[in-house]
Design an enzyme around this catalytic site. Structure first.
Site, PDB file in Angstrom:
ATOM      1  N   TYR A  20       0.844  -1.198   0.000  1.00 23.84           N
ATOM      2  CA  TYR A  20       0.000   0.000   0.000  1.00 23.84           C
ATOM      3  C   TYR A  20       0.875   1.243   0.000  1.00 23.84           C
ATOM      4  O   TYR A  20       2.085   1.181   0.221  1.00 23.84           O
ATOM      5  CB  TYR A  20      -0.954   0.002   1.196  1.00 23.84           C
ATOM      6  CG  TYR A  20      -0.308   0.304   2.534  1.00 23.84           C
ATOM      7  CD1 TYR A  20      -0.427   1.558   3.127  1.00 23.84           C
ATOM      8  CD2 TYR A  20       0.413  -0.670   3.220  1.00 23.84           C
ATOM      9  CE1 TYR A  20       0.148   1.833   4.354  1.00 23.84           C
ATOM     10  CE2 TYR A  20       0.999  -0.407   4.447  1.00 23.84           C
ATOM     11  CZ  TYR A  20       0.856   0.843   5.008  1.00 23.84           C
ATOM     12  OH  TYR A  20       1.437   1.115   6.232  1.00 23.84           O
ATOM     13  N   LYS A  51       6.493  -1.605   1.841  1.00 25.63           N
ATOM     14  CA  LYS A  51       5.297  -1.078   2.510  1.00 25.63           C
ATOM     15  C   LYS A  51       4.170  -2.105   2.360  1.00 25.63           C
ATOM     16  O   LYS A  51       3.232  -1.949   1.581  1.00 25.63           O
ATOM     17  CB  LYS A  51       4.911   0.287   1.944  1.00 25.63           C
ATOM     18  CG  LYS A  51       4.041   1.105   2.895  1.00 25.63           C
ATOM     19  CD  LYS A  51       3.969   2.557   2.450  1.00 25.63           C
ATOM     20  CE  LYS A  51       3.029   3.379   3.311  1.00 25.63           C
ATOM     21  NZ  LYS A  51       3.492   3.520   4.704  1.00 25.63           N
ATOM     22  N   GLU A 111      12.833   2.202  14.168  1.00 27.51           N
ATOM     23  CA  GLU A 111      11.825   3.207  13.817  1.00 27.51           C
ATOM     24  C   GLU A 111      10.611   2.969  14.702  1.00 27.51           C
ATOM     25  O   GLU A 111      10.650   2.176  15.638  1.00 27.51           O
ATOM     26  CB  GLU A 111      11.438   3.087  12.342  1.00 27.51           C
ATOM     27  CG  GLU A 111      10.885   1.719  11.963  1.00 27.51           C
ATOM     28  CD  GLU A 111      10.544   1.592  10.489  1.00 27.51           C
ATOM     29  OE1 GLU A 111      10.588   2.596   9.769  1.00 27.51           O
ATOM     30  OE2 GLU A 111      10.221   0.465  10.067  1.00 27.51           O
ATOM     31  N   LEU A 114      11.235   1.353   7.057  1.00 25.30           N
ATOM     32  CA  LEU A 114      10.551   1.839   5.870  1.00 25.30           C
ATOM     33  C   LEU A 114      11.230   3.131   5.431  1.00 25.30           C
ATOM     34  O   LEU A 114      11.451   4.025   6.258  1.00 25.30           O
ATOM     35  CB  LEU A 114       9.078   2.109   6.171  1.00 25.30           C
ATOM     36  CG  LEU A 114       8.260   2.590   4.981  1.00 25.30           C
ATOM     37  CD1 LEU A 114       8.005   1.451   3.997  1.00 25.30           C
ATOM     38  CD2 LEU A 114       6.934   3.190   5.434  1.00 25.30           C
TER      39      LEU A 114
END
Length: 286
Positions: free
Chosen positions: A33, A147, A179, A203
């Protein structure tokens, strides 16, 4: 506002959007996505978001249309939902498609499922209040650079954070900060930025990269290198970045107060630089 979504070539009301129970996105979370912010009807950093979408598709071996298709989809979605002067978040999802046989190995001739929708987004010009976060072990898979719609690990981590009353955890593997489940992080020490390097464990955030460029323009040194959990008590400032939160100051991690617990000068400067970039995007001079 009306709610019209795109699904496999059709524009339909959101409540009528349906996919097959055999869709591999439903059965296996086999898909990716992308999320694009829209400010006053204009997609922000669209080319960068589409480049990340294409990369995610390549990484899992899905081929869907061309660049013109995605640009037209984004602009049609804004127009059909009357977001010409409004702010929103576009969500685009692509799965490998549906096949009646439930098998881990997909067939060679699947037609991908393509879905897109837009939802309201509050556009702010203020300095967000510092938030409290928590430190958790990174339990997610080892291809966080894709993602993926497989977000169960992220959900479990967000639930753990919510259970202790904070908005977001910051994650670590083997003593190094990676993260957040829905954000990248930046530490500030002695006037310089530190953030985890791009690799398979994080990411590649669009807002992350944008903040690095804004910092370079402002003459703020940036170090993309591993950052140790043990170094957290020595930080002067800390902030999170994402498309929805932009730049979010952090005042406390569990029992550790970051600096004086307030938004520090480097974070404040980058918040304003981000706002200035939005004003330029919207054609505003002030």
């Amino acid at each position: 506002m009306s709610s019209t979504v795109y699904l496999n070539g059709d524009w339909i009301a959101a409540e009528h959007a349906k996919v097959s129970v055999f869709d591999r996105g439903f059965l296996f979370a086999d898909g990716i996505y992308e999320v694009v912010p829209v400010y006053s009807g204009k997609p922000f950093l669209l080319e960068r978001h589409l480049a990340r979408l294409y990369r995610s598709l390549r990484e899992i071996g899905i081929s869907v249309a061309d660049d013109a298709f995605w640009h037209e989809l984004v602009h049609d979605l804004i127009k059909r939902n009357n977001y010409g002067d409004a702010n929103g978040l576009i969500y685009m999802q692509v799965t490998r498609g549906a096949e009646a046989s439930r098998t881990h190995l997909p067939g060679p001739d699947l037609k991908p499922t393509v879905f897109a929708t837009i939802n309201p987004l509050a556009l702010h010009w203020d300095q967000p209040a510092p938030v409290r976060i928590t430190l958790l072990e990174d339990i997610r898979w080892l291809r966080c650079d894709i993602k993926s719609i497989s977000l169960l690990g992220n959900i479990l981590l967000k639930q753990q954070a919510a259970a202790v009353g904070v908005i977001e955890p910051i994650l670590h593997r083997d003593g190094l900060i990676t993260e957040g489940p829905a954000s990248n992080f930046f530490a500030v020490r002695n006037g310089a930025l530190y953030t985890a390097p791009k690799n398979h464990l994080i990411l590649p955030g669009i807002s992350r990269d944008w903040v690095i460029e804004l910092a370079a323009e402002a003459g703020i040194p940036v170090h993309e290198e591993p950052f140790k959990v043990a170094d957290l008590p020595q930080l002067d400032e800390l902030f999170l970045t994402s498309s929805s939160r932009e730049v979010q100051p952090v005042g406390q991690i569990d029992d550790i107060i970051i600096g004086d617990g307030q938004c520090g000068p480097v974070t404040a400067a980058l918040i304003e630089a981000f706002h200035a970039s939005k004003r330029r995007h919207l054609g505003r001079v002030s």
